[in-house]
Design a protein around this motif. Structure first.
Motif, PDB file in Angstrom:
ATOM      1  N   GLU A 244       1.024  -4.347  -2.656  1.00 58.66           N
ATOM      2  CA  GLU A 244       1.810  -5.004  -3.873  1.00 58.66           C
ATOM      3  C   GLU A 244       2.158  -6.576  -3.946  1.00 58.66           C
ATOM      4  O   GLU A 244       1.647  -7.134  -4.885  1.00 58.66           O
ATOM      5  CB  GLU A 244       3.010  -4.481  -4.400  1.00 58.66           C
ATOM      6  CG  GLU A 244       2.661  -2.747  -4.863  1.00 58.66           C
ATOM      7  CD  GLU A 244       3.952  -2.127  -5.210  1.00 58.66           C
ATOM      8  OE1 GLU A 244       3.943  -1.099  -6.066  1.00 58.66           O
ATOM      9  OE2 GLU A 244       5.083  -2.534  -4.823  1.00 58.66           O
TER      10      GLU A 244
ATOM     11  N   LEU B 112      -2.534   5.691  -2.389  1.00 55.73           N
ATOM     12  CA  LEU B 112      -2.174   5.839  -0.982  1.00 55.73           C
ATOM     13  C   LEU B 112      -1.609   7.261  -0.538  1.00 55.73           C
ATOM     14  O   LEU B 112      -0.694   7.732  -1.426  1.00 55.73           O
ATOM     15  CB  LEU B 112      -1.035   4.824  -0.981  1.00 55.73           C
ATOM     16  CG  LEU B 112      -0.037   4.738   0.525  1.00 55.73           C
ATOM     17  CD1 LEU B 112      -0.848   4.571   1.712  1.00 55.73           C
ATOM     18  CD2 LEU B 112       1.004   4.043   0.379  1.00 55.73           C
TER      19      LEU B 112
ATOM     20  N   ARG C  16       2.877   0.114   0.817  1.00 57.21           N
ATOM     21  CA  ARG C  16       2.762  -0.094  -0.687  1.00 57.21           C
ATOM     22  C   ARG C  16       3.517  -1.774  -0.975  1.00 57.21           C
ATOM     23  O   ARG C  16       2.715  -2.549  -1.487  1.00 57.21           O
ATOM     24  CB  ARG C  16       3.817   0.794  -1.213  1.00 57.21           C
ATOM     25  CG  ARG C  16       4.474   0.484  -2.735  1.00 57.21           C
ATOM     26  CD  ARG C  16       5.501   1.202  -3.077  1.00 57.21           C
ATOM     27  NE  ARG C  16       5.117   2.259  -3.770  1.00 57.21           N
ATOM     28  CZ  ARG C  16       4.686   2.367  -4.896  1.00 57.21           C
ATOM     29  NH1 ARG C  16       4.702   1.195  -5.891  1.00 57.21           N
ATOM     30  NH2 ARG C  16       4.456   3.440  -5.799  1.00 57.21           N
TER      31      ARG C  16
ATOM     32  N   VAL D 229      -0.210   0.352  -6.713  1.00 55.77           N
ATOM     33  CA  VAL D 229      -0.390   1.309  -5.858  1.00 55.77           C
ATOM     34  C   VAL D 229       0.407   2.449  -6.346  1.00 55.77           C
ATOM     35  O   VAL D 229       1.296   2.674  -6.937  1.00 55.77           O
ATOM     36  CB  VAL D 229       0.306   1.076  -4.409  1.00 55.77           C
ATOM     37  CG1 VAL D 229       0.487   1.997  -3.569  1.00 55.77           C
ATOM     38  CG2 VAL D 229       0.052  -0.422  -3.896  1.00 55.77           C
TER      39      VAL D 229
ATOM     40  N   ARG E  59       4.539   4.684   4.182  1.00 54.70           N
ATOM     41  CA  ARG E  59       3.985   4.734   2.695  1.00 54.70           C
ATOM     42  C   ARG E  59       4.843   3.367   2.291  1.00 54.70           C
ATOM     43  O   ARG E  59       4.358   2.284   1.466  1.00 54.70           O
ATOM     44  CB  ARG E  59       4.623   5.832   2.118  1.00 54.70           C
ATOM     45  CG  ARG E  59       3.617   6.459   1.050  1.00 54.70           C
ATOM     46  CD  ARG E  59       3.808   7.689   0.802  1.00 54.70           C
ATOM     47  NE  ARG E  59       5.246   8.159   0.223  1.00 54.70           N
ATOM     48  CZ  ARG E  59       6.014   8.940   0.961  1.00 54.70           C
ATOM     49  NH1 ARG E  59       5.495   9.714   1.748  1.00 54.70           N
ATOM     50  NH2 ARG E  59       7.249   9.176   0.152  1.00 54.70           N
ATOM     51  N   ARG E  60       6.198   3.152   2.434  1.00 54.42           N
ATOM     52  CA  ARG E  60       6.736   1.865   1.988  1.00 54.42           C
ATOM     53  C   ARG E  60       6.124   0.653   2.472  1.00 54.42           C
ATOM     54  O   ARG E  60       6.135  -0.232   1.407  1.00 54.42           O
ATOM     55  CB  ARG E  60       8.356   2.035   2.540  1.00 54.42           C
ATOM     56  CG  ARG E  60       9.233   1.199   1.714  1.00 54.42           C
ATOM     57  CD  ARG E  60      10.546   1.239   1.924  1.00 54.42           C
ATOM     58  NE  ARG E  60      10.738   0.960   3.200  1.00 54.42           N
ATOM     59  CZ  ARG E  60      11.673   0.694   4.136  1.00 54.42           C
ATOM     60  NH1 ARG E  60      12.912   1.029   3.685  1.00 54.42           N
ATOM     61  NH2 ARG E  60      11.716   0.186   5.493  1.00 54.42           N
TER      62      ARG E  60
ATOM     63  N   GLU F 215       0.964   6.669  -5.417  1.00 53.12           N
ATOM     64  CA  GLU F 215       1.175   7.346  -4.165  1.00 53.12           C
ATOM     65  C   GLU F 215       0.786   9.087  -4.450  1.00 53.12           C
ATOM     66  O   GLU F 215       1.257   9.520  -5.392  1.00 53.12           O
ATOM     67  CB  GLU F 215       2.727   7.190  -3.608  1.00 53.12           C
ATOM     68  CG  GLU F 215       3.043   5.608  -3.106  1.00 53.12           C
ATOM     69  CD  GLU F 215       4.306   5.460  -2.713  1.00 53.12           C
ATOM     70  OE1 GLU F 215       5.100   6.457  -2.979  1.00 53.12           O
ATOM     71  OE2 GLU F 215       4.595   4.591  -2.293  1.00 53.12           O
TER      72      GLU F 215
END
Ligand code: CA
Length: 228
Positions: free
Chosen positions: A26, A10, A22, A32, A18-19, A34
């Motif tokens: 997951e 990612l 992810r 994942v 992103r959070r 980053e």
């Protein structure tokens, strides 16, 4: 879920996105990794050899398109673009550079997961199956034969080439340019209007409701996508 946890890279500089992405991936049992910029993304890609890349186009160091060009030198893993930009020209540019699909921000997580799953499935089945079935249609790729409701359906050579390339890229947006090249070769004068005529004919022959195609879908201004 299979035993194997696919590795997703990612590349996104926005912490919130992103959070969220992810966490969602997951929860689907995916691994994942980053990165927050193009250069570190390329480095990371070389190390983890991802099975799929989710790539933001607006990165702080270089344009995401640089990532695509570089990555495609050594990997065929699917690339899903995240873009805040609305320009169709840019979508086309990234697809022609080797990206597989795109989502325009803001996007729903359900949509993201559906695209990721479709791309991973396509990758897993990239040994083309000889028989592809959709609706009432069966395409036998090994024999160049198309059946509709059990009866042979005649396609012209061009219609067949177009259908075969869409099927081979199932789930993926193909740009007008990619499809025109596949159907008529590199030196063709034909453009997207001509292509539209041929896609229309394929829909007439193969779709249950050609006016509302379930399999040969239009991506407005960009191209077409075949979905099973
Ligand atoms: Ca960004």
């Amino acid at each position: 879920m299979t035993q194997h946890a696919p590795c997703i890279l990612l590349i996104e500089d926005d912490f919130q996105i992103r959070r969220v992405v992810r966490n969602a991936l997951e929860r689907q049992g995916m691994r994942v990794e980053e990165a927050t910029a193009c250069a570190s993304g390329l480095e990371q890609a070389g190390q983890v050899k991802p099975e799929l890349v989710v790539l933001d186009l607006g990165l702080p160091d270089r344009d995401g398109i640089d990532f695509i060009t570089d990555f495609r030198l050594w990997s065929q893993a699917p690339i899903l673009i995240l873009t805040a930009r609305f320009s169709e020209a840019e979508k086309i540019l990234t697809l022609d550079a080797g990206a597989d699909d795109y989502l325009t921000k803001p996007f729903g997580i359900g949509e993201l997961l559906a695209r990721v799953r479709a791309l991973l499935r396509r990758q897993a089945s990239s040994m083309e199956p000889a028989l592809v079935e959709f609706g009432e249609t069966v395409v036998d790729l090994s024999r160049h034969q198309v059946l509709r409701a059990g009866a042979p359906m005649h396609l012209t050579a061009t219609e067949y080439r177009l259908l075969a390339v869409l099927i081979a890229n199932q789930g993926r947006v193909m740009t007008h340019q990619q499809l025109v090249r596949a159907a008529w070769g590199n030196n063709t004068q034909h453009g997207s209007t001509y292509l539209r005529v041929y896609v229309g004919r394929l829909r007439q022959k193969l779709e249950r409701d050609p006016a509302r195609p379930a399999h040969l879908q239009t991506e407005i201004g960009v191209g077409y996508r075949f979905v099973l």
